[in-house]
Design a protein around this motif. Structure first.
Motif, mmCIF file in Angstrom:
data_model
loop_
_atom_site.group_PDB
_atom_site.id
_atom_site.type_symbol
_atom_site.label_atom_id
_atom_site.label_comp_id
_atom_site.label_asym_id
_atom_site.label_seq_id
_atom_site.Cartn_x
_atom_site.Cartn_y
_atom_site.Cartn_z
ATOM 1 N N UNK A 199 -5.770 1.202 -25.428
ATOM 2 C CA UNK A 199 -6.143 1.255 -24.014
ATOM 3 C C UNK A 199 -5.424 0.161 -23.229
ATOM 4 N N UNK A 200 -5.452 -1.063 -23.756
ATOM 5 C CA UNK A 200 -4.804 -2.184 -23.072
ATOM 6 C C UNK A 200 -3.302 -1.954 -22.936
ATOM 7 N N UNK A 201 -2.683 -1.499 -23.998
ATOM 8 C CA UNK A 201 -1.236 -1.284 -23.977
ATOM 9 C C UNK A 201 -0.863 -0.196 -22.964
ATOM 10 N N UNK A 202 -1.577 0.911 -23.006
ATOM 11 C CA UNK A 202 -1.250 2.025 -22.101
ATOM 12 C C UNK A 202 -1.482 1.653 -20.638
ATOM 13 N N UNK A 203 -2.473 0.813 -20.358
ATOM 14 C CA UNK A 203 -2.693 0.359 -18.979
ATOM 15 C C UNK A 203 -1.509 -0.479 -18.494
ATOM 16 N N UNK A 204 -0.956 -1.277 -19.383
ATOM 17 C CA UNK A 204 0.126 -2.187 -18.994
ATOM 18 C C UNK A 204 1.503 -1.529 -19.018
ATOM 19 N N UNK A 205 1.768 -0.684 -20.022
ATOM 20 C CA UNK A 205 3.135 -0.213 -20.244
ATOM 21 C C UNK A 205 3.313 1.297 -20.224
ATOM 22 N N UNK A 206 2.237 2.048 -20.191
ATOM 23 C CA UNK A 206 2.347 3.502 -20.221
ATOM 24 C C UNK A 206 2.151 4.056 -21.618
ATOM 25 N N UNK A 207 2.154 5.342 -21.680
ATOM 26 C CA UNK A 207 1.847 6.052 -22.924
ATOM 27 C C UNK A 207 3.012 6.012 -23.912
ATOM 28 N N UNK A 208 2.669 5.892 -25.199
ATOM 29 C CA UNK A 208 3.644 5.952 -26.288
ATOM 30 C C UNK A 208 3.419 7.221 -27.093
ATOM 31 N N UNK A 209 4.441 7.638 -27.797
ATOM 32 C CA UNK A 209 4.256 8.748 -28.733
ATOM 33 C C UNK A 209 3.356 8.268 -29.876
ATOM 34 N N UNK A 210 2.752 9.196 -30.577
ATOM 35 C CA UNK A 210 1.879 8.837 -31.698
ATOM 36 C C UNK A 210 2.653 8.056 -32.756
ATOM 37 N N UNK A 211 3.880 8.422 -33.013
ATOM 38 C CA UNK A 211 4.703 7.708 -34.001
ATOM 39 C C UNK A 211 4.961 6.260 -33.562
ATOM 40 N N UNK A 212 5.306 6.072 -32.287
ATOM 41 C CA UNK A 212 5.544 4.715 -31.782
ATOM 42 C C UNK A 212 4.267 3.876 -31.865
ATOM 43 N N UNK A 213 3.147 4.505 -31.504
ATOM 44 C CA UNK A 213 1.886 3.783 -31.531
ATOM 45 C C UNK A 213 1.508 3.378 -32.951
ATOM 46 N N UNK A 214 1.654 4.266 -33.899
ATOM 47 C CA UNK A 214 1.317 3.948 -35.291
ATOM 48 C C UNK A 214 2.169 2.805 -35.823
#
Length: 105
Positions: free
Chosen positions: A42-57
């Protein structure tokens, strides 16, 4: 040198976010820094936007490696990624942390 646990990474099935965030508050109130994948996302997406599931993992695994200990929340066994996190934690000999009493604290 004695290994002091200061940072705990939470491994869960990620199904009950409210339950996990409640446990995160309890753990942090005991002086630990928490690496909670749900809060981090949640914190990351608020600051930088959405990542793909692979990038997030990939980002989560990096956080797992930085932790001093692992906390398993109920249901983690049912999540395929959580199983991988456990394998990596075991391979790296990360200690399992027990910060709750048997009465649910």
């Amino acid at each position: 040198m004695k290994n002091t646990i200061r940072t705990i990474y939470i491994i869960s099935d990620k199904q009950d976010e409210e339950f996990i965030q409640h446990k995160e508050k309890l753990i942090s109130s005991r002086g630990y820094k928490i690496l909670n994948p749900i809060s981090m996302k949640y914190d990351y997406e608020k600051r930088f936007g959405k990542l793909s599931e692979q990038e997030w993992r990939t980002k989560l695994l990096a956080q797992l490696l930085k932790s001093d200990g692992i906390l398993f929340l109920p249901g983690w066994e049912d999540d395929r990624f959580a199983q991988l996190e456990k394998e990596i934690a075991d391979f790296c000999e990360k200690p399992t942390v027990k910060v709750f009493t048997s009465t649910g604290g």
